[in-house]
Write an enzyme that holds these catalytic residues in place. Structure first.
Site, mmCIF file in Angstrom:
data_model
loop_
_atom_site.group_PDB
_atom_site.id
_atom_site.type_symbol
_atom_site.label_atom_id
_atom_site.label_comp_id
_atom_site.label_asym_id
_atom_site.label_seq_id
_atom_site.Cartn_x
_atom_site.Cartn_y
_atom_site.Cartn_z
ATOM 1 N N HIS A 187 0.828 -1.215 0.000
ATOM 2 C CA HIS A 187 0.000 0.000 0.000
ATOM 3 C C HIS A 187 0.855 1.255 0.000
ATOM 4 O O HIS A 187 0.609 2.203 -0.736
ATOM 5 C CB HIS A 187 -0.848 0.047 1.271
ATOM 6 C CG HIS A 187 -2.165 -0.637 1.137
ATOM 7 N ND1 HIS A 187 -2.764 -0.864 -0.063
ATOM 8 C CD2 HIS A 187 -3.010 -1.119 2.054
ATOM 9 C CE1 HIS A 187 -3.909 -1.472 0.135
ATOM 10 N NE2 HIS A 187 -4.089 -1.644 1.423
ATOM 11 N N ARG A 294 2.052 -8.892 -15.719
ATOM 12 C CA ARG A 294 2.697 -10.112 -15.185
ATOM 13 C C ARG A 294 1.773 -10.709 -14.123
ATOM 14 O O ARG A 294 1.832 -10.331 -12.955
ATOM 15 C CB ARG A 294 4.047 -9.765 -14.543
ATOM 16 C CG ARG A 294 5.123 -9.305 -15.516
ATOM 17 C CD ARG A 294 6.392 -8.950 -14.744
ATOM 18 N NE ARG A 294 7.581 -8.963 -15.566
ATOM 19 C CZ ARG A 294 8.166 -7.866 -16.068
ATOM 20 N NH1 ARG A 294 7.666 -6.671 -15.819
ATOM 21 N NH2 ARG A 294 9.258 -7.962 -16.790
ATOM 22 N N ARG A 330 -0.351 -11.666 -19.641
ATOM 23 C CA ARG A 330 0.471 -12.866 -19.783
ATOM 24 C C ARG A 330 -0.010 -13.903 -18.784
ATOM 25 O O ARG A 330 -0.201 -13.592 -17.607
ATOM 26 C CB ARG A 330 1.930 -12.509 -19.499
ATOM 27 C CG ARG A 330 2.829 -13.717 -19.473
ATOM 28 C CD ARG A 330 4.265 -13.339 -19.351
ATOM 29 N NE ARG A 330 4.642 -13.009 -17.989
ATOM 30 C CZ ARG A 330 5.861 -12.564 -17.659
ATOM 31 N NH1 ARG A 330 6.763 -12.361 -18.595
ATOM 32 N NH2 ARG A 330 6.154 -12.306 -16.410
ATOM 33 N N GLU A 429 10.891 -15.218 -26.052
ATOM 34 C CA GLU A 429 11.948 -15.010 -25.063
ATOM 35 C C GLU A 429 12.896 -16.185 -24.937
ATOM 36 O O GLU A 429 13.689 -16.248 -24.007
ATOM 37 C CB GLU A 429 11.335 -14.659 -23.701
ATOM 38 C CG GLU A 429 10.294 -15.646 -23.204
ATOM 39 C CD GLU A 429 9.669 -15.235 -21.887
ATOM 40 O OE1 GLU A 429 10.188 -14.360 -21.192
ATOM 41 O OE2 GLU A 429 8.621 -15.827 -21.544
ATOM 42 N N ASN A 452 14.456 -9.688 -21.521
ATOM 43 C CA ASN A 452 15.120 -10.050 -20.260
ATOM 44 C C ASN A 452 15.524 -11.523 -20.300
ATOM 45 O O ASN A 452 16.656 -11.888 -19.974
ATOM 46 C CB ASN A 452 14.192 -9.803 -19.060
ATOM 47 C CG ASN A 452 13.634 -8.401 -19.039
ATOM 48 O OD1 ASN A 452 14.147 -7.529 -19.721
ATOM 49 N ND2 ASN A 452 12.576 -8.172 -18.277
ATOM 50 N N ASP A 453 14.574 -12.361 -20.700
ATOM 51 C CA ASP A 453 14.896 -13.783 -20.804
ATOM 52 C C ASP A 453 15.624 -14.089 -22.108
ATOM 53 O O ASP A 453 16.532 -14.923 -22.122
ATOM 54 C CB ASP A 453 13.629 -14.632 -20.702
ATOM 55 C CG ASP A 453 13.257 -14.895 -19.258
ATOM 56 O OD1 ASP A 453 14.166 -15.217 -18.466
ATOM 57 O OD2 ASP A 453 12.076 -14.766 -18.906
ATOM 58 N N ARG A 463 20.609 -13.875 -15.577
ATOM 59 C CA ARG A 463 20.549 -12.427 -15.358
ATOM 60 C C ARG A 463 20.948 -12.020 -13.944
ATOM 61 O O ARG A 463 21.267 -10.872 -13.684
ATOM 62 C CB ARG A 463 19.186 -11.839 -15.732
ATOM 63 C CG ARG A 463 17.962 -12.436 -15.074
ATOM 64 C CD ARG A 463 16.701 -11.625 -15.428
ATOM 65 N NE ARG A 463 15.656 -12.424 -16.084
ATOM 66 C CZ ARG A 463 14.384 -12.053 -16.203
ATOM 67 N NH1 ARG A 463 13.983 -10.895 -15.743
ATOM 68 N NH2 ARG A 463 13.502 -12.822 -16.792
ATOM 69 N N CYS A 500 8.368 -6.327 -24.606
ATOM 70 C CA CYS A 500 8.029 -5.942 -23.242
ATOM 71 C C CYS A 500 9.212 -6.131 -22.296
ATOM 72 O O CYS A 500 9.101 -5.886 -21.100
ATOM 73 C CB CYS A 500 6.815 -6.692 -22.743
ATOM 74 S SG CYS A 500 7.007 -8.472 -22.855
HETATM 75 C C1 PEP Z 1 11.238 -10.765 -20.258
HETATM 76 O O1 PEP Z 1 11.678 -11.900 -20.066
HETATM 77 O O2 PEP Z 1 11.792 -9.911 -20.980
HETATM 78 C C2 PEP Z 1 9.998 -10.334 -19.598
HETATM 79 C C3 PEP Z 1 9.431 -9.180 -19.894
HETATM 80 O O3 PEP Z 1 9.463 -11.138 -18.661
HETATM 81 P P1 PEP Z 1 10.024 -11.349 -17.185
HETATM 82 O O4 PEP Z 1 11.016 -10.242 -16.923
HETATM 83 O O5 PEP Z 1 8.815 -11.286 -16.325
HETATM 84 O O6 PEP Z 1 10.620 -12.703 -17.248
HETATM 85 MG MG MG Z 2 10.483 -13.498 -19.264
#
Ligand code: PEP
Ligand code: MG
Length: 569
Positions: A187, A294, A330, A429, A452-453, A463, A500
């Site tokens: 909150h 997410r 997602r 990804e 990211n993945d 990562r 994303c």
């Molecule tokens: C990604 O993998 O780029 C992504 C947006 O998903 P997350 O960071 O939730 O794995």
């Molecule tokens: Mg991901």
């Protein structure tokens, strides 16, 4: 330097006011005049309602209508006859004083709420804790900490900020917030973000570390804070703050503008969210939709799977808040670094290569079906699109689509409305998905690249592992080729190519992504305007020329150096 969770962006520089809860010492006593005690209680409740009503009014102005509803709920709860009757009964039957009766009755109901399945009812348990403390304070004649009266330039430091405390905040006087408890979705974080107060939460023992009057600097984006910093750090933060404010003011001119290049090539600029509470911020920051919700966050910080009904409400709220703008949701991406302890899954040797996301969901229809049903039902209330994470082969996409068709049949039979043409897309990804992008593009309604993945799986670099961090970069030629291939495949089939992952808001990469043909950029709400600005600084021809040069380079370092050299701001 102290490190916590950066929960509300911005730089705060100010003097500490520690908010310490006064102890609520009272004795449980036997009373003789129950009527007098009940009268004392009724008067205290009246004061409570009066004070809270004032706080609600103040909060509507400072934090907004939606946030003030939390406190409005406190008034409704204290007026709930069941609660009042329980307190009265304790005074009448057990002949105990009002303070003890309030404590016992509130604890009783809080325990019941805490056991509930749904998150909203569980949240009422912590609301009841807040109500109990404030009501007992009124009975004891203890003045509540008056946060509204703190002087200009204050950094509030507290163990936690309850909704009733945050309600009193005058954002003009509060430079920042530091707490020992809370995370990005608590909150206090939500309210700080809506008031645009920089906040760092979950800083261990911070209440005992600082004292009133100490100078504190904090960075609500990185989660860093210094107490009585050296002059050089202070100067550094002053400069950071000036730059942050200047940048923010300059960006406001991009509100209401199209997301387009200098020569008018328009793309979609949408936002990533982790829960329904963040949807309003997307609208406020001029996002054109949601590019990634997410949903796993709905499943975390609790001890059971959220019900179909709870999920339906969350998805419907986001769809309605975005008023017909696209909302990509997602499906559950659990596993890897996101554990759900209550599922009791076995520990894996290689969690990132294991039982994750769609792999898990397809094996657990008991969990996946309710989510898909909730998504389909919510699709009647806005432009929801469903996205499948961690796809590595077309069979997975087909399996999800088949499941959706089955559920659609059920909904038809039950006469429940949903969008019959709901789009189903793939989160791109994994290296495998990238290599079969042409195959997937024929059966998916859209792509969204999760860099990211994708970076991790392409470079075989975790990562979170600092030893291999030098490999974990989207500037690697391997990653850039992969991104280009995915976008090319989507463009060839005429489906949307979105992104994303964090790379979508990297100002160095934006022109390259535009040149590759990316149609949709999904970034954090606070990065929307900055990303729109970067787009406006390039023509498509300039972006394409840059991308061509970049794709000739052979190392990550060369790519990075060139992008830095050419960066525009
Ligand atoms: C990604 O993998 O780029 C992504 C947006 O998903 P997350 O960071 O939730 O794995
Ligand atoms: Mg991901």
């Amino acid at each position: 330097m102290y490190k916590g969770i950066g929960a509300s962006a911005g730089i705060g520089i100010g003097k500490v006011v520690v908010i310490k809860e006064k102890s609520l010492d009272y004795k449980k006593e036997t009373i003789t005049d129950a009527e007098a005690e009940k009268k004392r209680l009724s008067e205290a409740i009246e004061v409570f309602i009066d004070k809270t009503t004032k706080m609600v009014e103040a909060m509507k102005v400072t934090a907004g209508e939606q946030e003030s509803e939390i406190l409005e709920g406190h008034i409704l709860m204290i007026q709930d006859p069941a609660i009042k009757e329980q307190i009265d009964a304790k005074i009448d039957d057990e002949k105990i004083n009002a303070e003890a009766a309030v404590e016992e009755a509130c604890d009783f109901f809080a325990q019941i709420f805490a056991m509930a399945e749904d998150e909203l009812t569980q949240q009422r348990a912590s609301d009841l804790g807040d109500i109990k403390t404030r009501l007992i304070k009124i009975l004891l004649g203890i003045e509540e900490v008056d946060i509204s009266a703190v002087p200009e330039g204050t950094v509030l430091v507290a163990e936690d900020l309850t909704p009733s405390m945050t309600a009193g905040i005058n954002p003009a006087n509060v430079e920042g917030v530091l707490t020992e408890i809370g995370g990005k979705t608590s909150h206090s974080a939500i309210i700080c973000r809506s008031m645009e107060i920089p906040a760092v939460l979950s800083v261990e023992n911070i209440v005992s570390i600082v004292k009133d009057g100490d100078v504190v600097v904090l960075d609500g984006a990185t989660g860093e804070a210094y107490v009585n910093p050296e002059d050089s750090v202070l100067e550094d933060y002053k400069a950071k703050k000036a730059a942050y404010l200047e940048e923010k003011a300059a960006l406001s001119k991009f509100i209401g503008q199209a997301s387009q290049t200098a020569d008018g090539h328009v793309v979609e600029l949408v936002a990533n969210i982790g829960g329904p509470d963040e949807a309003a911020k997307v609208v406020e920051c001029d996002g054109e939709g949601v590019g990634l919700f997410r949903t796993e966050f709905l499943f975390m910080d609790r001890d059971s799977v959220p019900t179909e009904e709870e999920q339906f409400k969350a998805y419907k709220t986001v769809a309605e808040t975005l008023e017909g703008k696209p909302v990509i949701i997602r499906t559950l991406d659990i596993g890897g670094d996101k554990a759900l302890p209550y599922l009791g899954l076995e520990t894996e040797e290689n969690p990132f290569l294991g039982f994750r996301a769609v792999r898990f969901c397809l094996k657990r229809p008991d969990i996946y079906r309710p989510q898909l049903r909730a998504l389909l039902r919510a699709s009647a209330f806005g432009k929801i699109r469903i996205m499948v994470p961690l796809v590595t082969c077309v069979d997975e996409l087909r399996a999800v689509k088949a499941l959706l068709e089955e559920i659609k049949g059920e909904l038809d039979a039950e006469g429940i409305a949903y969008n019959k043409d709901v789009e189903v897309g793939v989160m791109m990804e994994t290296a495998a998905a990238s290599l079969i992008a042409d195959i997937l593009a024929k059966e998916a309604d859209f792509f969204s690249i999760g860099t990211n993945d994708l970076t991790g799986y392409t470079m075989a670099a975790d990562r979170g592992n600092s030893d291999v961090a030098y490999l974990y970069s989207a500037y690697n030629p391997a990653v850039l080729r992969s991104i280009k291939n995915i976008i090319g495949a989507a463009n060839a089939e005429g489906i949307m190519a979105g992104m994303c992952g964090e790379a979508a808001s990297d100002p160095l990469l934006v022109p390259v992504l535009l040149a590759f043909g990316l149609n949709e950029f999904s970034v954090s709400a606070t990065a929307i305007l900055a990303t729109r600005k970067v787009m406006s600084l390039w023509t498509m021809d300039e972006a394409k020329a840059l991308a061509e040069e970049v794709m000739q380079l052979t190392t990550e370092a060369e790519v990075k150096a060139l992008l830095e050299e050419r960066s525009r701001s």
